[in-house]
Design a protein around this motif. Structure first.
Motif, PDB file in Angstrom:
ATOM      1  N   ALA A  25      44.267  38.740  -5.049  1.00 49.12           N
ATOM      2  CA  ALA A  25      42.715  38.078  -4.709  1.00 49.12           C
ATOM      3  C   ALA A  25      41.915  38.995  -4.217  1.00 49.12           C
ATOM      4  CB  ALA A  25      43.580  37.585  -3.045  1.00 49.12           C
ATOM      5  N   THR A  26      40.934  38.256  -4.673  1.00 50.06           N
ATOM      6  CA  THR A  26      39.234  38.895  -4.253  1.00 50.06           C
ATOM      7  C   THR A  26      38.395  38.045  -4.269  1.00 50.06           C
ATOM      8  OG1 THR A  26      39.075  39.296  -7.139  1.00 50.06           O
ATOM      9  CG2 THR A  26      39.989  40.659  -6.392  1.00 50.06           C
ATOM     10  N   GLY A  27      37.506  38.706  -3.725  1.00 55.33           N
ATOM     11  CA  GLY A  27      36.578  37.953  -3.803  1.00 55.33           C
ATOM     12  C   GLY A  27      35.979  36.589  -2.572  1.00 55.33           C
ATOM     13  N   PRO A  68      42.366  33.565  -4.138  1.00 52.00           N
ATOM     14  CA  PRO A  68      43.175  33.622  -4.522  1.00 52.00           C
ATOM     15  C   PRO A  68      43.073  33.161  -6.423  1.00 52.00           C
ATOM     16  CG  PRO A  68      43.371  31.259  -3.509  1.00 52.00           C
ATOM     17  CD  PRO A  68      41.731  31.330  -3.466  1.00 52.00           C
ATOM     18  N   ARG A  69      43.760  34.411  -6.880  1.00 55.58           N
ATOM     19  CA  ARG A  69      42.977  34.686  -8.309  1.00 55.58           C
ATOM     20  C   ARG A  69      45.090  34.298  -9.781  1.00 55.58           C
ATOM     21  NH1 ARG A  69      38.076  34.414  -9.021  1.00 55.58           N
ATOM     22  NH2 ARG A  69      36.297  35.610  -7.062  1.00 55.58           N
ATOM     23  N   GLN A  92      41.710  33.377 -13.269  1.00 56.46           N
ATOM     24  CA  GLN A  92      40.992  32.082 -12.017  1.00 56.46           C
ATOM     25  C   GLN A  92      41.777  32.151 -11.062  1.00 56.46           C
ATOM     26  OE1 GLN A  92      39.577  30.682 -14.086  1.00 56.46           O
ATOM     27  NE2 GLN A  92      39.541  31.938 -15.637  1.00 56.46           N
ATOM     28  N   SER A  93      40.385  31.286  -9.845  1.00 57.44           N
ATOM     29  CA  SER A  93      41.311  30.992  -9.071  1.00 57.44           C
ATOM     30  C   SER A  93      42.518  29.852  -8.987  1.00 57.44           C
ATOM     31  CB  SER A  93      40.180  30.334  -8.182  1.00 57.44           C
ATOM     32  OG  SER A  93      40.331  29.846  -7.260  1.00 57.44           O
ATOM     33  N   TRP A  94      43.485  30.034  -7.865  1.00 61.23           N
ATOM     34  CA  TRP A  94      44.877  28.709  -8.397  1.00 61.23           C
ATOM     35  C   TRP A  94      43.620  27.523  -8.249  1.00 61.23           C
ATOM     36  CZ3 TRP A  94      48.502  32.318  -4.646  1.00 61.23           C
ATOM     37  CH2 TRP A  94      47.927  31.728  -3.564  1.00 61.23           C
ATOM     38  N   TYR A  95      42.902  27.539  -7.187  1.00 62.19           N
ATOM     39  CA  TYR A  95      43.008  26.023  -7.181  1.00 62.19           C
ATOM     40  C   TYR A  95      41.578  25.432  -7.851  1.00 62.19           C
ATOM     41  CZ  TYR A  95      44.114  27.408  -2.491  1.00 62.19           C
ATOM     42  OH  TYR A  95      44.741  28.108  -1.451  1.00 62.19           O
ATOM     43  N   ARG A  96      41.611  26.014  -9.538  1.00 66.91           N
ATOM     44  CA  ARG A  96      41.309  25.550 -10.244  1.00 66.91           C
ATOM     45  C   ARG A  96      41.889  24.900 -10.782  1.00 66.91           C
ATOM     46  NH1 ARG A  96      38.642  26.304 -15.337  1.00 66.91           N
ATOM     47  NH2 ARG A  96      38.987  26.673 -16.927  1.00 66.91           N
ATOM     48  N   TYR A  97      44.255  25.078 -10.945  1.00 65.33           N
ATOM     49  CA  TYR A  97      44.606  23.908 -11.471  1.00 65.33           C
ATOM     50  C   TYR A  97      44.781  23.743 -10.103  1.00 65.33           C
ATOM     51  CZ  TYR A  97      44.160  27.579 -14.435  1.00 65.33           C
ATOM     52  OH  TYR A  97      43.516  29.334 -15.461  1.00 65.33           O
ATOM     53  N   LEU A 108      45.124  32.175   0.423  1.00 61.09           N
ATOM     54  CA  LEU A 108      46.442  32.215  -0.825  1.00 61.09           C
ATOM     55  C   LEU A 108      47.061  31.077   0.727  1.00 61.09           C
ATOM     56  CD1 LEU A 108      47.966  35.303  -0.222  1.00 61.09           C
ATOM     57  CD2 LEU A 108      47.260  34.072  -2.027  1.00 61.09           C
ATOM     58  N   SER A 109      47.066  30.585   1.988  1.00 56.70           N
ATOM     59  CA  SER A 109      47.419  29.419   2.515  1.00 56.70           C
ATOM     60  C   SER A 109      46.838  27.958   2.665  1.00 56.70           C
ATOM     61  CB  SER A 109      47.456  29.224   4.099  1.00 56.70           C
ATOM     62  OG  SER A 109      46.275  29.868   5.064  1.00 56.70           O
ATOM     63  N   GLY A 110      45.222  28.509   2.016  1.00 57.55           N
ATOM     64  CA  GLY A 110      44.035  27.220   2.013  1.00 57.55           C
ATOM     65  C   GLY A 110      44.050  26.547   2.740  1.00 57.55           C
TER      66      GLY A 110
END
Lengths: 325, 325
Positions: B21-23, B26-27, B117-122, B260-262
């Motif tokens: 987790a950076t910036g 969630p990566r 990558q941010s996981w929200y990309r997916y 993480l939790s969004g």
DNA sequence: CTCATAAATGCTCAGTTTGAGTATAAGGGA
DNA sequence: TCCCTTATACTCAAACTGAGCATTTATGAG
């Protein structure tokens, strides 16, 4: 492992922890395996014609025990080398995918000498329903001795901390979910029969009443994983109902939860919780009296799955161990 | 599957979801695989010389991404046939054991074109931190149409119920843990690119902004499993701290949990929770000001593991979606 | 028939925990 | 110095928990 090189193909096994609850006991389906008829979990190879792992599992469990599985959940995948000493495991699959299955009734168990056993047969120290288990003092003493005999100060402290955490000593309280952690400590300390056996020794090991009955290969470890997982899961998912008959009384439900978790619960609060959460609904019928005033028969209310994020029975134990109304 | 017979040996793969987790994002560590350079999770075969699955995983992750893993937990084992159409999966292992790993810092990612990558990309629909995600209305509408087009009344109702549960429609509320359930619905409804691809079609599928970026084979499913698991776990286990630097401010911690939790959390209550639970302790130092009044720097308090049965951050969301002080 | 016993249910009550705010404090920059 | 931003303290009502007490309704023994 002769001939096995990078990315080698390996045989894959499936094991099943099949759980039921009857007569206020948590039961697990076991068979007798090998020449020494040691108790084991139903297990079999993954076969090519099975579309998925889970279908493969359901298939041969039905063949092997004539038990039709309802709820099935993947538990864990056990790699080979962390299982047992290689010389023991010959013929055993290299990788075992273990499943937890819940079935509603303990049918008399069909072929292959499959029988239902209380899981406390293998983990007597896990049953706190009648108060603190009698075998715990002995176990704790042996573990302490093992920790004290550690080579090195740091290791000793680490072991003592692990023991304290797992067995609820000094500060910490008993956490019923740490079944695997406790078993692993007993294994490492050489207090369960499997430890002596896996080390290649032929001595049967200390199979006294205190440390429970041994199982084949690492099946007791798998069972411990299953019990811990189930104990955790009932708190936030309505899985207990997979073990209940279509209609049941609240006390039956409570006894089942107690059987699984190994602790006694406060009756009135348990009912309040179950009803508040909307986990059950009336059937209209009454029970055929279980000794006292007849009880309402209820059934699981499926709609709860739509309403609550985590509909479970976060079990708050009653008075430590003692008998509770 | 030619040549494969009962109990056949199969090749075994390992995949890793490596999270940092950076910036405030969630990566997840991804690589580019295959001729088409599709995004993928670091993966490799289980090799014979690895004593355990986990050691095997750590080994080649270090080789492949020069990332040294700290916390590692087994996620799930994916069988072959339930993965993708066989004609696609040639060369792919028959069984994949997936792991979740948490690392402290997003190092620039070493070899093999690995990138964070941010996981929200997916999973763009999983990020509610800025309010209800913009792509949800479209997704819901498409899902409704899919349900409506079901062959058979019973199936239609089943699908509608699943959609309602997973996406928090009608009665139910958004449950951030149901990441996998949501992805599977989108897959079944043919709304993610993988669905079209796995069906053998060469069409890239609807890879529009609404349904996120596709990944190799079933890696997006594995990632969904990981996100759901992690979102659940932070509530009862102090795993977030695996992602934090040695010293951090409470707001940094909160932002990480939110990432993480969004969902957004109520600040004052979050701090109260963290402090009451004894999850952190003072370092004495103060932060180099992140914009306003300087904040205390705290660190994770390990002893909490001994004290509480389930030390986690049961995140109680703040006002639905909106901005919270 | 009456009474003791065993459950099932109802209800109380104090102590905590939660959810949502309000009120202040303390840096940095225009 | 005023304003903006984040850190921290406190408050308060509502909901939840943990422990019990009190009643009700069967069953089986005398």
């Amino acid at each position: 492992m002769p001939g096995a090189r990078g990315g080698a193909a390996r045989s894959i096994g499936l094991s099943a922890v099949i759980v039921a609850a009857t007569g206020h006991e948590p039961r697990v389906l076991t068979i007798r395996a090998g020449q020494d008829f040691v108790e084991a979990l139903p297990s079999g190879p993954l076969e090519a014609e099975h579309r998925t792992l889970e279908i493969g599992l359901r298939n041969w469990v039905e063949r092997q025990t004539s038990e039709r599985l309802g709820y099935v959940e993947q538990l864990y995948t056990f790699g080979d080398r962390d299982r047992v000493a290689p010389e023991i495991a010959d013929g055993a699959p290299a990788l075992v995918v273990a499943y937890l299955a819940l079935v509603r009734e303990a049918a008399p168990a069909g072929a292959a000498g499959a029988t239902w056993q209380s899981w406390y047969r293998y983990f007597p120290w896990e049953d706190w329903r009648g108060g603190r288990p009698a075998q715990l003092p002995l176990i704790e003493e042996r573990l302490s001795r093992w920790a004290a005999a550690s080579p090195g100060e740091a290791l000793r402290r680490l072991r003592e901390e692990r023991i304290g955490l797992a067995f609820g000593l000094g500060g910490a309280s008993w956490n019923e979910e740490l079944v695997l952690e406790r078993y692993e400590l007993l294994y490492e300390a050489g207090l369960v029969a499997e430890a002596a056996r896996d080390l290649g020794g032929t001595t049967p090991g200390p199979e006294d009443a205190a440390t429970g009955v041994a199982m084949a290969v690492d099946h007791r470890r798998i069972l411990a994983t299953a019990i811990g997982r189930l104990r955790g899961k009932i708190k936030y998912r309505p899985v207990v109902f997979e073990l209940m008959p279509p209609a049941f009384t609240l006390l039956q439900l409570q006894r089942t939860v107690e059987a699984l978790s190994g602790v006694r619960l406060h009756k009135q609060n348990f009912r309040r919780l179950v009803e508040q959460q909307g986990l059950v609904e009336e059937t209209g019928a009454m029970s055929a009296a279980t000794g006292g005033r007849p009880a309402r028969l209820v059934r699981f209310r499926r709609e709860v799955l739509l309403e609550r994020p985590a509909p479970g029975l976060r079990l708050r134990a009653g008075r430590r161990g003692g008998a509770i109304s």
